[in-house]
Design an enzyme around this catalytic site. Structure first.
Site, short mmCIF file in Angstrom:
data_model
loop_
_atom_site.label_atom_id
_atom_site.label_comp_id
_atom_site.label_asym_id
_atom_site.label_seq_id
_atom_site.Cartn_x
_atom_site.Cartn_y
_atom_site.Cartn_z
N ASP A 10 0.86 -1.19 0.00
CA ASP A 10 0.00 0.00 0.00
C ASP A 10 0.90 1.24 0.00
O ASP A 10 1.71 1.42 0.92
CB ASP A 10 -0.86 -0.06 1.28
CG ASP A 10 -1.70 1.18 1.48
OD1 ASP A 10 -1.72 2.07 0.61
OD2 ASP A 10 -2.33 1.27 2.56
N ILE A 11 0.75 2.08 -0.99
CA ILE A 11 1.65 3.23 -1.14
C ILE A 11 1.54 4.22 0.02
O ILE A 11 2.50 4.93 0.32
CB ILE A 11 1.41 3.92 -2.50
CG1 ILE A 11 2.63 4.76 -2.89
CG2 ILE A 11 0.13 4.77 -2.50
CD1 ILE A 11 2.66 5.19 -4.35
N GLY A 32 -9.64 3.23 -6.08
CA GLY A 32 -8.28 2.73 -6.25
C GLY A 32 -7.29 3.43 -5.35
O GLY A 32 -7.57 3.73 -4.18
N VAL A 33 -6.13 3.71 -5.90
CA VAL A 33 -5.07 4.31 -5.11
C VAL A 33 -5.44 5.74 -4.69
O VAL A 33 -5.08 6.20 -3.60
CB VAL A 33 -3.72 4.23 -5.87
CG1 VAL A 33 -3.66 5.13 -7.06
CG2 VAL A 33 -2.56 4.51 -4.93
N ASP A 34 -6.18 6.43 -5.54
CA ASP A 34 -6.64 7.79 -5.22
C ASP A 34 -7.50 7.76 -3.95
O ASP A 34 -7.30 8.57 -3.02
CB ASP A 34 -7.47 8.29 -6.42
CG ASP A 34 -7.63 9.80 -6.45
OD1 ASP A 34 -7.05 10.48 -5.59
OD2 ASP A 34 -8.33 10.29 -7.35
N SER A 124 -2.51 4.25 -14.18
CA SER A 124 -3.40 3.87 -15.31
C SER A 124 -3.72 2.38 -15.40
O SER A 124 -4.48 1.99 -16.30
CB SER A 124 -2.83 4.33 -16.66
OG SER A 124 -3.00 5.72 -16.83
N THR A 125 -3.17 1.56 -14.50
CA THR A 125 -3.39 0.11 -14.67
C THR A 125 -4.59 -0.43 -13.88
O THR A 125 -4.83 -1.63 -13.85
CB THR A 125 -2.14 -0.71 -14.29
OG1 THR A 125 -1.93 -0.61 -12.87
CG2 THR A 125 -0.92 -0.26 -15.04
N GLY A 126 -5.34 0.48 -13.25
CA GLY A 126 -6.55 0.06 -12.53
C GLY A 126 -7.77 0.33 -13.40
O GLY A 126 -7.89 -0.20 -14.50
N TYR A 128 -8.41 2.77 -15.25
CA TYR A 128 -8.08 3.36 -16.56
C TYR A 128 -7.68 2.30 -17.58
O TYR A 128 -7.53 2.59 -18.76
CB TYR A 128 -7.01 4.44 -16.42
CG TYR A 128 -7.55 5.78 -15.96
CD1 TYR A 128 -8.87 5.92 -15.54
CD2 TYR A 128 -6.75 6.93 -15.94
CE1 TYR A 128 -9.39 7.14 -15.10
CE2 TYR A 128 -7.26 8.15 -15.52
CZ TYR A 128 -8.57 8.26 -15.09
OH TYR A 128 -9.06 9.48 -14.67
P1 ADP Z 1 -6.02 4.50 -12.63
O1 ADP Z 1 -7.33 5.23 -12.70
O2 ADP Z 1 -4.84 5.38 -12.97
O3 ADP Z 1 -6.05 3.21 -13.37
P2 ADP Z 1 -6.30 3.07 -10.07
O4 ADP Z 1 -6.21 3.63 -8.71
O5 ADP Z 1 -7.60 2.46 -10.49
O6 ADP Z 1 -5.82 4.23 -11.06
O7 ADP Z 1 -5.18 1.97 -10.27
C1 ADP Z 1 -3.81 2.26 -10.40
C2 ADP Z 1 -3.02 1.18 -9.71
O8 ADP Z 1 -3.00 1.41 -8.31
C3 ADP Z 1 -3.61 -0.22 -9.90
O9 ADP Z 1 -2.55 -1.10 -10.26
C4 ADP Z 1 -4.15 -0.57 -8.52
O10 ADP Z 1 -4.08 -1.96 -8.25
C5 ADP Z 1 -3.19 0.18 -7.64
N1 ADP Z 1 -3.61 0.47 -6.24
C6 ADP Z 1 -4.84 0.47 -5.70
N2 ADP Z 1 -4.78 0.80 -4.39
C7 ADP Z 1 -3.46 1.00 -4.10
C8 ADP Z 1 -2.74 1.33 -2.92
N3 ADP Z 1 -3.33 1.54 -1.76
N4 ADP Z 1 -1.37 1.45 -3.00
C9 ADP Z 1 -0.74 1.24 -4.18
N5 ADP Z 1 -1.36 0.93 -5.32
C10 ADP Z 1 -2.71 0.80 -5.29
#
Ligand code: ADP
Length: 174
Positions: A10-11, A32-34, A124-126, A128
């Protein structure tokens, strides 16, 4: 030469000066990560993003166009700042230039801010939908190409959330 690491996790919990968010062009928060970053940072992050978005709209632009980056404070996250990067949405054709721009601009901004360590998610790998292998290759290539312009950056961490991305990055950075 800077150290490049690949971890799975988790970032929001990574010990670095600045973390990069995979944001949207409205800086409006999302899933997602946002979502994870906003939850961990607390409501002040939404307030700062909203203030920046309003300022940019007033000036006639998008809050953060695709391929661009914006920096905010980190609030309840223990790093010193958050760089919000807007990756391209995958529609079936190559947008590697815009994806590369997220990594390049984030590194240059971190360098200008005096940060030494930076963590990237797999932008972009979630939702998007960018193909993970193409995204990983563009990310690693761009970071390696940009690093000579960033002598102050000493540590880069690619934080992979899922196993598939982790394996792809590990292959590229054994
Ligand atoms: P995007 O809209 O750019 O695709 P997402 O958040 O949907 O963004 O996904 C981008 C990446 O972040 C994906 O590989 C997802 O698995 C990953 N991700 C989701 N939650 C976390 C987290 N807490 N820490 C790190 N990476 C995450």
């Amino acid at each position: 030469m800077a150290q490049i690491e690949v971890i799975q996790g988790d970032i929001t919990a990574v010990d670095v000066d600045v973390i990069v968010n995979a944001a949207n062009s409205g800086l409006a928060g999302g899933g997602g990560v946002d979502g994870a970053i906003h939850r961990a940072a607390g409501p002040c992050l939404y307030a700062e993003c909203a203030r920046i978005a309003a300022e940019k709209k007033k000036a006639g632009g998008e809050p953060c166009p695709t391929g661009d980056v914006v920096m905010t404070g980190a609030f309840n996250i223990r790093c010193k700042g958050i760089i919000h990067a807007v990756g391209p949405i995958w529609y079936g054709s190559d947008k590697d230039g815009l994806l590369a721009s997220c990594y390049r601009k984030s590194l240059l901004l971190a360098q200008r801010a005096g940060f030494i360590s930076i963590a990237f998610p797999n932008i972009s790998t979630g939702v998007y939908g960018y193909p993970k292998n193409k995204a990983a290759a563009a990310a690693v290539k761009t970071v390696k190409e940009t690093l000579p312009e960033c002598p102050g950056i000493g540590r880069i961490v690619f934080v992979c959330f899922d196993r598939e991305n982790y394996d792809l990055y590990k292959k590229l950075l054994p």
